[in-house]
Design a protein around this motif. Structure first.
Motif, PDB file in Angstrom:
ATOM      1  N   HIS A  14       6.124  62.708 -60.817  1.00 10.21           N
ATOM      2  CA  HIS A  14       7.336  63.257 -60.555  1.00 10.21           C
ATOM      3  C   HIS A  14       8.496  62.290 -60.938  1.00 10.21           C
ATOM      4  CE1 HIS A  14      10.579  64.387 -57.617  1.00 10.21           C
ATOM      5  NE2 HIS A  14       9.597  65.562 -57.595  1.00 10.21           N
ATOM      6  N   LYS A  15       9.764  62.886 -61.087  1.00 13.02           N
ATOM      7  CA  LYS A  15      10.661  62.383 -61.897  1.00 13.02           C
ATOM      8  C   LYS A  15      11.233  61.012 -60.738  1.00 13.02           C
ATOM      9  CE  LYS A  15      14.597  65.299 -60.168  1.00 13.02           C
ATOM     10  NZ  LYS A  15      15.559  66.090 -60.340  1.00 13.02           N
ATOM     11  N   ASN A  16      11.076  61.461 -59.379  1.00 11.31           N
ATOM     12  CA  ASN A  16      11.720  60.409 -58.572  1.00 11.31           C
ATOM     13  C   ASN A  16      10.458  59.106 -58.551  1.00 11.31           C
ATOM     14  OD1 ASN A  16      13.704  62.060 -57.906  1.00 11.31           O
ATOM     15  ND2 ASN A  16      12.827  62.385 -55.897  1.00 11.31           N
ATOM     16  N   ASN A  17       9.448  59.317 -58.673  1.00 15.35           N
ATOM     17  CA  ASN A  17       8.284  58.433 -58.880  1.00 15.35           C
ATOM     18  C   ASN A  17       8.513  57.656 -60.064  1.00 15.35           C
ATOM     19  OD1 ASN A  17       5.849  56.938 -59.521  1.00 15.35           O
ATOM     20  ND2 ASN A  17       4.681  58.821 -58.553  1.00 15.35           N
ATOM     21  N   ALA A  18       8.918  58.209 -61.114  1.00 13.48           N
ATOM     22  CA  ALA A  18       9.308  57.486 -62.492  1.00 13.48           C
ATOM     23  C   ALA A  18      10.620  56.560 -62.206  1.00 13.48           C
ATOM     24  CB  ALA A  18       9.590  58.517 -63.544  1.00 13.48           C
ATOM     25  N   ALA A  19      11.437  56.861 -61.500  1.00 10.49           N
ATOM     26  CA  ALA A  19      12.676  56.342 -61.358  1.00 10.49           C
ATOM     27  C   ALA A  19      12.521  55.112 -60.433  1.00 10.49           C
ATOM     28  CB  ALA A  19      13.669  57.194 -60.529  1.00 10.49           C
ATOM     29  N   ASN A  20      11.513  55.288 -59.403  1.00 11.36           N
ATOM     30  CA  ASN A  20      11.088  53.959 -58.461  1.00 11.36           C
ATOM     31  C   ASN A  20      10.593  53.184 -59.324  1.00 11.36           C
ATOM     32  OD1 ASN A  20      12.500  55.275 -56.248  1.00 11.36           O
ATOM     33  ND2 ASN A  20      10.485  56.235 -55.556  1.00 11.36           N
ATOM     34  N   ARG A  21       9.448  53.619 -60.152  1.00  7.22           N
ATOM     35  CA  ARG A  21       8.803  52.455 -60.965  1.00  7.22           C
ATOM     36  C   ARG A  21       9.624  51.723 -61.872  1.00  7.22           C
ATOM     37  NH1 ARG A  21       2.722  54.289 -62.259  1.00  7.22           N
ATOM     38  NH2 ARG A  21       2.560  55.865 -60.553  1.00  7.22           N
ATOM     39  N   LYS A  22      10.606  52.503 -62.475  1.00  7.64           N
ATOM     40  CA  LYS A  22      11.465  51.719 -63.652  1.00  7.64           C
ATOM     41  C   LYS A  22      12.247  50.687 -62.713  1.00  7.64           C
ATOM     42  CE  LYS A  22      13.266  55.578 -65.406  1.00  7.64           C
ATOM     43  NZ  LYS A  22      14.205  56.129 -66.263  1.00  7.64           N
ATOM     44  N   SER A  23      12.720  51.011 -61.468  1.00  9.26           N
ATOM     45  CA  SER A  23      13.704  50.170 -60.635  1.00  9.26           C
ATOM     46  C   SER A  23      12.805  48.916 -60.299  1.00  9.26           C
ATOM     47  CB  SER A  23      14.240  50.958 -59.614  1.00  9.26           C
ATOM     48  OG  SER A  23      14.970  50.085 -58.668  1.00  9.26           O
ATOM     49  N   LYS A  24      11.880  49.192 -59.933  1.00  5.62           N
ATOM     50  CA  LYS A  24      11.034  48.069 -59.180  1.00  5.62           C
ATOM     51  C   LYS A  24      10.761  47.143 -60.652  1.00  5.62           C
ATOM     52  CE  LYS A  24       8.795  50.368 -55.392  1.00  5.62           C
ATOM     53  NZ  LYS A  24       7.686  50.855 -54.871  1.00  5.62           N
ATOM     54  N   LEU A  25      10.348  47.877 -61.657  1.00  6.41           N
ATOM     55  CA  LEU A  25       9.691  46.974 -62.845  1.00  6.41           C
ATOM     56  C   LEU A  25      10.979  46.156 -63.386  1.00  6.41           C
ATOM     57  CD1 LEU A  25       7.364  49.176 -64.734  1.00  6.41           C
ATOM     58  CD2 LEU A  25       6.972  47.103 -63.526  1.00  6.41           C
ATOM     59  N   THR A  26      12.138  46.705 -63.225  1.00  4.88           N
ATOM     60  CA  THR A  26      13.468  46.134 -63.819  1.00  4.88           C
ATOM     61  C   THR A  26      13.788  44.891 -63.043  1.00  4.88           C
ATOM     62  OG1 THR A  26      14.409  48.181 -64.727  1.00  4.88           O
ATOM     63  CG2 THR A  26      15.775  46.323 -64.516  1.00  4.88           C
ATOM     64  N   LYS A  27      13.760  45.385 -61.599  1.00  5.01           N
ATOM     65  CA  LYS A  27      13.862  43.966 -60.715  1.00  5.01           C
ATOM     66  C   LYS A  27      12.786  42.640 -60.836  1.00  5.01           C
ATOM     67  CE  LYS A  27      15.836  46.499 -56.584  1.00  5.01           C
ATOM     68  NZ  LYS A  27      15.387  46.912 -55.204  1.00  5.01           N
ATOM     69  N   PHE A  28      11.816  43.128 -61.027  1.00  5.82           N
ATOM     70  CA  PHE A  28      10.833  42.186 -61.609  1.00  5.82           C
ATOM     71  C   PHE A  28      11.141  41.584 -62.603  1.00  5.82           C
ATOM     72  CE2 PHE A  28       6.820  40.840 -63.963  1.00  5.82           C
ATOM     73  CZ  PHE A  28       6.414  40.121 -63.187  1.00  5.82           C
ATOM     74  N   VAL A  29      11.403  42.119 -63.561  1.00  5.42           N
ATOM     75  CA  VAL A  29      11.727  41.443 -64.873  1.00  5.42           C
ATOM     76  C   VAL A  29      12.934  40.359 -64.750  1.00  5.42           C
ATOM     77  CG1 VAL A  29      12.622  41.657 -67.294  1.00  5.42           C
ATOM     78  CG2 VAL A  29      10.873  43.096 -66.482  1.00  5.42           C
ATOM     79  N   ASN A  30      14.184  41.044 -64.102  1.00  2.00           N
ATOM     80  CA  ASN A  30      15.411  40.281 -63.696  1.00  2.00           C
ATOM     81  C   ASN A  30      15.134  39.055 -62.922  1.00  2.00           C
ATOM     82  OD1 ASN A  30      16.919  41.896 -65.308  1.00  2.00           O
ATOM     83  ND2 ASN A  30      17.351  43.248 -63.496  1.00  2.00           N
ATOM     84  N   ALA A  31      14.086  38.979 -62.055  1.00  2.00           N
ATOM     85  CA  ALA A  31      13.617  38.179 -61.280  1.00  2.00           C
ATOM     86  C   ALA A  31      12.999  36.941 -61.779  1.00  2.00           C
ATOM     87  CB  ALA A  31      12.753  38.324 -59.866  1.00  2.00           C
ATOM     88  N   ILE A  32      12.156  37.028 -63.089  1.00  2.00           N
ATOM     89  CA  ILE A  32      11.615  36.056 -63.803  1.00  2.00           C
ATOM     90  C   ILE A  32      12.529  35.166 -64.125  1.00  2.00           C
ATOM     91  CG2 ILE A  32      10.249  35.552 -65.953  1.00  2.00           C
ATOM     92  CD1 ILE A  32       9.012  38.373 -65.793  1.00  2.00           C
ATOM     93  N   ALA A  33      12.356  33.796 -64.014  1.00  2.00           N
ATOM     94  CA  ALA A  33      13.264  32.709 -64.136  1.00  2.00           C
ATOM     95  C   ALA A  33      13.062  32.383 -65.640  1.00  2.00           C
ATOM     96  CB  ALA A  33      12.819  31.438 -63.645  1.00  2.00           C
TER      97      ALA A  33
END
Length: 84
Positions: A65-84
């Motif tokens: 689902h498009k919302n599922n895709a948006a949620n996954r991309k958001s979570k992964l982006t947050k994860f990458v940005n949190a990497i030191a």
């Protein structure tokens, strides 16, 4: 079992599409796992581009689902940005 020629063709086509969708979905999940296990920020950012593209393709083809895709991309982006 179907008797019409067109119904038999539809069964074959549906099976081929199902296998293709399964392959693409599984490949995307593998790349997501690879991204989550990475510790290098530069590598993670490159993987994020690839994974984001793959997720968008799955959403476009209604595999997820498009919302599922948006949620996954958001979570992964947050994860990458949190990497030191």
């Amino acid at each position: 079992m179907a008797n019409h020629k067109s119904a038999l063709k539809r069964i074959r086509a549906n099976e081929a599409k199902r296998l293709r969708n399964r392959y693409q979905h599984k490949t995307t999940r593998t790349f997501i796992k690879r991204l989550k296990s990475s510790t290098d920020k530069a590598e993670a950012q490159e993987l994020l581009k690839t994974v984001t593209s793959m997720i968008d393709k799955l959403a476009k083809k209604n595999i997820i689902h498009k919302n599922n895709a948006a949620n996954r991309k958001s979570k992964l982006t947050k994860f990458v940005n949190a990497i030191a």
